[in-house]
Design a protein around this motif. Sequence first.
Motif, mmCIF file in Angstrom:
data_model
loop_
_atom_site.group_PDB
_atom_site.id
_atom_site.type_symbol
_atom_site.label_atom_id
_atom_site.label_comp_id
_atom_site.label_asym_id
_atom_site.label_seq_id
_atom_site.Cartn_x
_atom_site.Cartn_y
_atom_site.Cartn_z
ATOM 1 N N CYS A 520 0.956 -1.154 0.041
ATOM 2 C CA CYS A 520 0.012 -0.101 -0.059
ATOM 3 C C CYS A 520 0.913 1.262 -0.038
ATOM 4 N N LEU A 521 0.824 1.977 -1.111
ATOM 5 C CA LEU A 521 1.652 3.241 -1.220
ATOM 6 C C LEU A 521 1.042 4.325 -0.512
ATOM 7 N N VAL A 522 1.641 4.956 0.416
ATOM 8 C CA VAL A 522 1.066 6.151 0.944
ATOM 9 C C VAL A 522 1.672 7.297 0.510
ATOM 10 N N GLU A 523 0.907 8.580 0.509
ATOM 11 C CA GLU A 523 1.180 9.633 0.033
ATOM 12 C C GLU A 523 1.434 10.557 1.500
ATOM 13 N N ILE A 569 10.124 9.710 10.243
ATOM 14 C CA ILE A 569 9.465 10.698 9.552
ATOM 15 C C ILE A 569 8.112 10.221 8.575
ATOM 16 N N CYS A 570 8.731 8.930 8.003
ATOM 17 C CA CYS A 570 7.659 8.362 7.216
ATOM 18 C C CYS A 570 6.596 7.620 7.845
ATOM 19 N N ILE A 811 4.106 1.611 2.619
ATOM 20 C CA ILE A 811 5.196 2.118 2.241
ATOM 21 C C ILE A 811 5.134 3.451 1.602
ATOM 22 N N VAL A 812 5.808 4.579 2.129
ATOM 23 C CA VAL A 812 5.525 5.875 1.647
ATOM 24 C C VAL A 812 6.243 6.067 0.315
ATOM 25 N N ILE A 816 12.752 6.956 1.568
ATOM 26 C CA ILE A 816 13.845 5.938 1.661
ATOM 27 C C ILE A 816 13.052 4.479 1.697
ATOM 28 N N GLU A 817 11.801 4.429 1.929
ATOM 29 C CA GLU A 817 11.341 3.212 2.308
ATOM 30 C C GLU A 817 11.119 2.422 0.957
ATOM 31 N N GLU A 818 10.915 3.215 -0.227
ATOM 32 C CA GLU A 818 11.042 2.485 -1.321
ATOM 33 C C GLU A 818 12.371 2.045 -1.716
#
Length: 857
Positions: A520-523, A569-570, A811-812, A816-818
């Motif tokens: 799940c990509l988070v903005e 921070i993410c 995942i933001v 850096i998470e990607e």
Amino acid sequence: MDEEDDLWKQFLEQDDDLTVPSQVLSDSYLVGFVIANIVGLRYYSGTINGRELVGLVREPLNPFDPNAIKVLNTRSVQVGHIERAAASVLAPLLDSRIISTVEAIVPKPPPRGRNPYRLPCQIHIFALPDAIPTVQCAVADGGLQLFTLDDQEFALSESVIVKEGASRNKAKERRKIDEIFALVGKDGKGIEPYEPPSDVIISELFPHQKEGLGWLVSRENSRDLPPFWEEEDGVFLNVLTNYQTSERPEPLRGGIFADDMGLGKTLTLLALIASNMPGNGVDSSSVEDVGSSFGDRKRKSSMKRAVSSRKKRKAVVDNDGNTDSKTEALGPKATLIVCPSSVLSTWITQLEEHTKLGALRVYLYHGERSKEVEVLLRHDIVLTTYKTVALDFSSSRSPLKEIEWLRVILDEAHVIKNFASQQTKAVVDLKAERRWVVTGTPIQNSSYDLFSLMAFLRFEPFSIKSYWQSLIQRPLDQGSSSGISRLQALMASISLRRMKESQNGSKRLVGLPPKTVETCLVELSSEEREQYEKIETEAKSTLREYINANTILRNYSTVLHIILRLRQICNSVALCPSDLKLLLSSDIIEDVSNNPDLLNKLSSMLQDGDDFDCPVCLSPPTKTIITCCAHIFCQTCIFKTLKTLNPRCPICRHPLSKSDLFSALPPKSPDENLKQSSGIPISSKLLALLNLLSSTMQKPSMKSVVFSQFRKMLILLEEPLKAAGFRVLRLDGSMSMKKRMEVINEFGSNKMNSPTVLLASLKSAGAGINLTAASRVFLVEPWWNPAVEEQAMDRVHRIGQREEVKVVRLIVRDSIEERIMELQERKKKLAGGIFAKKNAKEQREMRVDDIRTMLRL
């Protein structure tokens, strides 16, 4: 050492022995060899009977010579020491890590019928390219003659392994060794299922568990020679090392039980304990061994001999579980099970569910415990933890050290992959007739993880580091085409590995419901993105300075802090302090002794995340020490470093003394009242999690586990989840074992109004426990090592699960998470052996590129 390589090693948790990191081994070159004498042969029982490889082990605490280097034969028995003159030259180079490693061979056997006072050997020296001039000067100044590859005398070298990496005939020599490996495990026999005794095991085993039990029993009752041994005319030869002996080597009664997570290894092991107890009537001659002999040709010869006539105790257990004190003879009876503290509750639960009450006498050797050997020997099973074993071995009187156990089982054995840690050394020293390594992830980071397992199994010669490096590790690290085939042959000879489903997912070993993994990509919100970009910009600027000045290693803690804060921070701005810039200044990180504020902030940094490990023992630091060069260690680990001749920081090699060490502030208790009411809005990731969890409320019985590496994040999640109507429990590393068991039992309850969401620390709940009450898993942030995440998922997706399991990674986007996800994919390839296809230069360049990619440099 290449600074960027070492930094990368820490990022990806390359848990190698501190004295010889695998990255150093892979980039090392043969400098040459010196000739030195092995002395003191008359004082040790180890013998050398032919042209043999021998192991060299530093002995810095030797009371007679602080430069001592002891010599071991292929059976791990001491032969003698390297003479003082040579040891005084080599030891400082080894201690300072100027020399990566040394390997030795005795080129000629001692004269027959004579017991010499000394025996010449050739010591081959390996070092990084930049260190070669230093090594050459030090050897020359010490009065030793160094034979290099350019010298005509280098032809005197007798080492097959050295020729493999340095001579013109390397293909021929390598083929000879590869032919030996090719013979291992080629017996062609399948696994026969085995039924456990129904008067002890009350549960019906799955077919794959019965087959696994058959394999375990057959190995314990094997009469075969260990792998790589041959017999001819009553003489036994190790074909890899040329060691000869007239004494028959003991069979390798044990191995690696590496079934995929969630396949019921614990029940299978309980069935083994019940099936193969002394006096239970198991006829070892009727049980076939699978894959532990050295080729079919040698099997026929080895099967003709009996291995042992040891008397065994007959344990008589009445209906109340009492053992009759009448015994024929004292012998190994008890099984010692060593596991992480978080897994103790699983073993206790499995015993209650699957064994007849009183059929097995169990003693929990944890917390308040008896020190009497007789008390432990009255039980069939003794349960303990790795930490308890390590503590016991540091004491003068420990029953664990005194007892010769029938078997020792290491559960979640990947935790001992760092051979330098105290807990690894403690379990390796345990005395046992049978030894089992149990882990669903035997290789988490690299093939070097396996060395500690070989040392525990006492699988000679691979249990000696120099042999492991030369026969297995170096061919892999150098990209040799034979490296992976050797490792596969070795593992095939001692391990059992079955997966829940085939590679294409079409065939399942057990009837588990399917598992799906989604991302799940988070903005981030505009405010969060602004904060993230600000810190990332500052971080990139600082790291560029470190790279250009070649000072990354000196500023190692700053780099870790940058990574940590970007990851936090993410999750939520609330996790990240506003005064980050102080730690981004490259001119103040060098000496914390002149900056008390910086020392306090480093201490605070340790409390913010669960993912900081001591780089020596690779466990969460206990009695945390911060060095003047801003590196973080356990007190015990760094104190051992101070005992060396030239004490330096293990990370940056800065000289250290006791006055350069500072105690971290005592950890504060978690802020149970940390809430969103502090004025900071609910983070984008938390909102995404709440939306995903809201769909589960449509089915009241559906339960979810939310994993995070940060305890503060778990606390931050509690109030919003409760406000949304979820019944929430939390499980983290601050809880006692009793409290953890209570939380797990409460979460597993199917009563009305039972908890529906478990907030769990990835390290505390990611291994060994059963969470099949849940069918949804949420990973709040990615972890460097994909094996750790797989373990967490399989707490839910395992035998006993009746619902389809859905795993969601949060995942933001564009963060850096990607990039961490990209690194995970490379780690998976590493564990799968694809890394062996690349040479050392390609691997090094890949690591440097990955560091820059992670921060978009």
